[in-house]
Design an enzyme around this catalytic site. Structure first.
Site, PDB file in Angstrom:
ATOM      1  N   ASP A 149       0.903  -1.144   0.000  1.00  0.00           N
ATOM      2  CA  ASP A 149       0.000   0.000   0.000  1.00  0.00           C
ATOM      3  C   ASP A 149       0.946   1.199   0.000  1.00  0.00           C
ATOM      4  O   ASP A 149       1.930   1.218   0.754  1.00  0.00           O
ATOM      5  CB  ASP A 149      -0.851  -0.023   1.273  1.00  0.00           C
ATOM      6  CG  ASP A 149      -1.880   1.094   1.278  1.00  0.00           C
ATOM      7  OD1 ASP A 149      -1.471   2.262   1.133  1.00  0.00           O
ATOM      8  OD2 ASP A 149      -3.076   0.811   1.417  1.00  0.00           O
ATOM      9  N   SER A 150       0.698   2.196  -0.821  1.00  0.00           N
ATOM     10  CA  SER A 150       1.709   3.248  -0.977  1.00  0.00           C
ATOM     11  C   SER A 150       1.932   4.047   0.309  1.00  0.00           C
ATOM     12  O   SER A 150       2.946   4.728   0.444  1.00  0.00           O
ATOM     13  CB  SER A 150       1.361   4.171  -2.136  1.00  0.00           C
ATOM     14  OG  SER A 150       0.272   4.993  -1.822  1.00  0.00           O
ATOM     15  N   THR A 181      -2.188   5.165  -4.965  1.00  0.00           N
ATOM     16  CA  THR A 181      -2.412   6.588  -5.249  1.00  0.00           C
ATOM     17  C   THR A 181      -2.044   7.500  -4.075  1.00  0.00           C
ATOM     18  O   THR A 181      -1.761   8.678  -4.276  1.00  0.00           O
ATOM     19  CB  THR A 181      -3.891   6.839  -5.622  1.00  0.00           C
ATOM     20  OG1 THR A 181      -4.712   6.357  -4.557  1.00  0.00           O
ATOM     21  CG2 THR A 181      -4.246   6.158  -6.916  1.00  0.00           C
ATOM     22  N   ASP A 182      -2.059   6.949  -2.839  1.00  0.00           N
ATOM     23  CA  ASP A 182      -1.918   7.829  -1.678  1.00  0.00           C
ATOM     24  C   ASP A 182      -0.620   8.628  -1.683  1.00  0.00           C
ATOM     25  O   ASP A 182      -0.624   9.816  -1.352  1.00  0.00           O
ATOM     26  CB  ASP A 182      -2.020   7.010  -0.377  1.00  0.00           C
ATOM     27  CG  ASP A 182      -3.452   6.552  -0.120  1.00  0.00           C
ATOM     28  OD1 ASP A 182      -4.364   7.093  -0.778  1.00  0.00           O
ATOM     29  OD2 ASP A 182      -3.661   5.665   0.726  1.00  0.00           O
TER      30      ASP A 182
HETATM   31  N1  LIG Z   1      -5.986   4.015  -4.514  1.00  0.00           N
HETATM   32  C1  LIG Z   1      -4.911   3.599  -3.873  1.00  0.00           C
HETATM   33  O1  LIG Z   1      -4.034   3.054  -4.470  1.00  0.00           O
HETATM   34  C2  LIG Z   1      -4.843   3.869  -2.395  1.00  0.00           C
HETATM   35  C3  LIG Z   1      -3.993   2.888  -1.633  1.00  0.00           C
HETATM   36  N2  LIG Z   1      -4.177   3.077  -0.228  1.00  0.00           N
HETATM   37  C4  LIG Z   1      -2.519   3.092  -1.904  1.00  0.00           C
HETATM   38  O2  LIG Z   1      -2.071   4.207  -1.967  1.00  0.00           O
HETATM   39  O3  LIG Z   1      -1.801   2.133  -2.031  1.00  0.00           O
END
Ligand SMILES: NC(=O)C[C@H](N)C(=O)O
EC number: 3.5.1.1
Length: 655
Positions: A149-150, A181-182
């Site tokens: 998870d980022s 995305t985080d």
């Molecule tokens: N949409 C995502 O990828 C969010 C996820 N928590 C991440 O950053 O790994």
């Protein structure tokens, strides 16, 4: 002997093991036979990978018209599934399996025809055709372990990604990084600084909904990223999300609920994927130094973000400014203001800057830049705080970490660098683009063309031919004015040949240097898959070859194709061509498909000057061709006594 599908399968394994190897060294090794330049089939593992897997792909580019993309899969929602508690977690070894079955992401039929049946689950993936004129995009997914998870990613992960890009840089045409995305904007920003003199497209993407779910943005984001990386030469770290392409270091994550998760508040998107794809080529940031791609794999971790708020205590500020902190990105109010009545705060900042802490002033506003138009902002300037223009907090922080890690820069240089536009991360007053031309408009008017579509078509026809004639005559002044009129000096003509290809073919060194100084890419390929370097080689323009190599150009044809070029030059006694190929990075011992080397062919055809040249450059005498013959055996067979003598003289007499 390996069947072709076995070869490809082995190759895929080697891709993985290559990337796993924790090797900080440059991927190319050097050999004495080519004057210390990178050989085409260096002994280093990644070069073997090239030889085994991508070699055929590359060698066949003339007919197949393909491009190769490496996908580094780090984790994120795109590949997550729900666990027993209903929480989304990254799922190892699932993404590629799913993609192999997704007909819009993988063309099984093409892959089977290309790599052979039987092992297609291990061969590179192939995107379905994007049209008769478009390149077929082949891609390999390298999955990180563990997937993250980022939010769990650190600077170490950015460094690992950067190193993997370095290792595979010459093996692929473009790169996609699948990422959560985080913290995606932090990673994209950091990579933009760490990847110095980047000449290829790097796209970071992810999704808000897992790709395994029926309704997911993952498919479109992944597909779009692959298309950009495999088709366009945009030598930047970009973010592709929700049909838009952004400069990575300009992005911020703005929504955790919308599929339009990213924004680029101070720079319009670089491209938009609507019914047509529209790329803003004039906005693309290109490296303009004649230097090769390099990865700066060190970051300074003693940096932090300080967001001001009314009544922030001096103790809080003091605690942050304390060693080991070396750099701070402040987020101030409006156009860069702090309370001018808080002398304690300003004094504390002044003390810190005097002690060598770099403090960057950015705004808390989503849009806009820091400007010292108020007394409250001017106080910071006077205290030694560096104005951060319109950098996002992510860009400012990662840039600070990069700049502080540059030991070769003194403190003043570091301060200057923070205010310099290094990768398009900030807008300087004079970096605004010139107003587009009247030239095309005037012509369009006289031809009664009015729609923007017709204007674009006119530009596409007009500029390449005008540029081509300026290149041919070496008219730099004309090239400069054409650029001012809106011509894209990196655009290809109908055959994909760019002005740099033309200048290299013509041997116009001054034009080549001019174009490289304007960001022309040494990696662009024409319809036949040839780069500007190959154009210079086939024209034997050694001065041009030297500059292109200095700028990171490398031979992209498969080793056997290079072997055939060497053999053909040697058979015809063309020493000049042997020199050109060697200077472009070819290994003079590279055999052709029948394992004959240039020395075999020179011995066969009694080409004494080639034999002397090859021996002087340490060509190996004991290589055997498919008949088990060495060059000396060949010379004996054809009764070339002189050559036989040359081959028996000891090595020291040649070097
Ligand atoms: N949409 C995502 O990828 C969010 C996820 N928590 C991440 O950053 O790994």
């Amino acid at each position: 002997m390996l069947s072709s599908s076995r070869k490809e399968t082995e190759a895929v394994k080697i891709v993985a093991s290559t990337l796993e190897a924790d090797d900080d060294s440059e991927i190319v090794s050097t050999s004495p036979s080519n004057g210390g330049r990178p050989p085409i089939d260096a002994a280093h593992v990644p070069k073997k990978l090239w030889r085994h897997s991508s070699m055929d792909v590359c060698a066949n580019l003339e007919t197949k018209n393909e491009s190769k993309v490496l996908v580094l899969y780090t984790g994120g929602t795109i590949g997550m599934m729900r666990n027993e508690n209903g929480a989304l977690v990254p799922m190892a070894n699932a993404l590629e399996r799913m993609i192999r079955k997704a007909i819009h992401l993988h063309d099984e039929k093409y892959a089977t025809a290309r790599f052979g049946a039987g092992n297609t689950h291990k061969a590179p993936l192939a995107l379905p055709s994007l049209g008769p004129d478009a390149k077929r995009i082949l891609y390999t997914i390298y999955e990180y372990e563990p997937l993250l998870d980022s939010s769990n990613m650190t600077m170490d992960d950015w460094i690992n990604i950067a190193k993997d890009l370095r290792r595979s840089y010459e093996l692929f045409d473009g790169f996609v990084i699948l990422h959560g995305t985080d913290t995606l904007s932090y990673t994209a920003s950091a990579l933009s600084f760490m990847l110095e003199n980047l000449g290829k497209t790097v796209i970071v993407t992810g999704s808000q909904i897992p790709i395994f779910e029926i309704r997911s943005d993952g498919r479109d984001n992944f597909l779009g990223a692959l298309i950009v990386a495999g088709t366009y030469c945009i030598p930047e770290v970009c973010v592709f999300f929700n049909h838009k392409l952004y400069r990575g270091n300009r992005t911020v994550k703005r929504s955790n609920g919308s599929l339009d998760a990213f924004d680029s508040p101070n720079l319009p998107s670089l491209a938009h994927f609507g019914i047509d794809v529209h790329v803003e080529y004039r906005s693309v940031f290109r490296p303009v130094t004649i230097d090769r791609f390099r990865v700066h794999s060190i970051l300074n971790r003693n940096v932090c973000l300080l967001r001001l708020f009314p009544s922030i205590t001096i103790q809080t500020v003091r605690a942050l400014l304390h060693p080991p902190i070396e750099g701070i990105v402040m987020q101030t109010y409006g156009s860069g203001n702090v309370p001018s009545n808080r002398l304690d705060l300003i004094d504390e900042l002044r003390r810190a800057t005097k002690n060598g802490v770099l403090i960057i002033n950015t705004t808390q506003c989503c849009h806009g830049a820091v400007q010292a138009i108020y007394e409250t902002g001017a106080a910071l300037l006077e205290a030694g705080v560096i104005p951060g223009a319109d950098m996002t907090p992510e860009a400012a922080l990662t840039k600070l970490s990069y700049v502080l890690s540059k030991d070769e820069w003194d403190l003043e240089t570091k301060r200057q660098m923070m205010m310099t536009n290094l990768r398009g991360e900030l807008t300087l007053p004079h970096t605004k683009l010139d107003k587009e031309m009247e030239l095309v408009e005037a012509l369009a008017r006289s031809l009664h063309l009015s729609s923007s579509e017709e204007m674009e078509q006119l530009k596409d026809v007009l500029f390449p031919s005008l540029i081509c004639s300026a290149v041919k005559t070496g008219d730099l002044y004309k090239l400069e004015s054409l650029e001012r009129y809106g011509a894209n000096l990196s655009a290809g003509d109908v055959d994909g040949r760019t002005p740099l290809h033309a200048a290299a073919s013509e041997g116009r060194l001054a034009v080549v240097e001019f174009l490289l100084g304007r960001g022309a890419s040494v990696h662009s390929r024409d319809r036949s898959g040839n780069t500007p370097l190959m154009s210079a080689v086939t024209g034997d323009h050694n001065d041009v070859i030297a500059v292109l190599v200095q700028c990171g150009a490398h031979l992209t044809s498969g080793p056997h194709t290079i072997g055939e070029m060497l053999c053909s030059a040697a058979a015809r006694g063309n020493v000049k061509r042997l020199i050109s190929l060697m200077e472009a990075g070819a290994d003079l011992n590279q055999p052709d498909v029948s394992n004959r080397t240039a020395l075999h062919l020179a011995a066969h055809h009694n080409q004494e000057s080639c034999v002397i040249f090859l021996l002087k450059n340490r060509a190996l005498r004991d290589k055997k061709d498919d008949f088990g013959l060495t060059p000396a055996d060949v010379a004996r067979k054809f009764e070339h006594g002189n050559i036989l003598k040359m081959l028996s003289v000891s090595e020291e007499n040649y070097v």
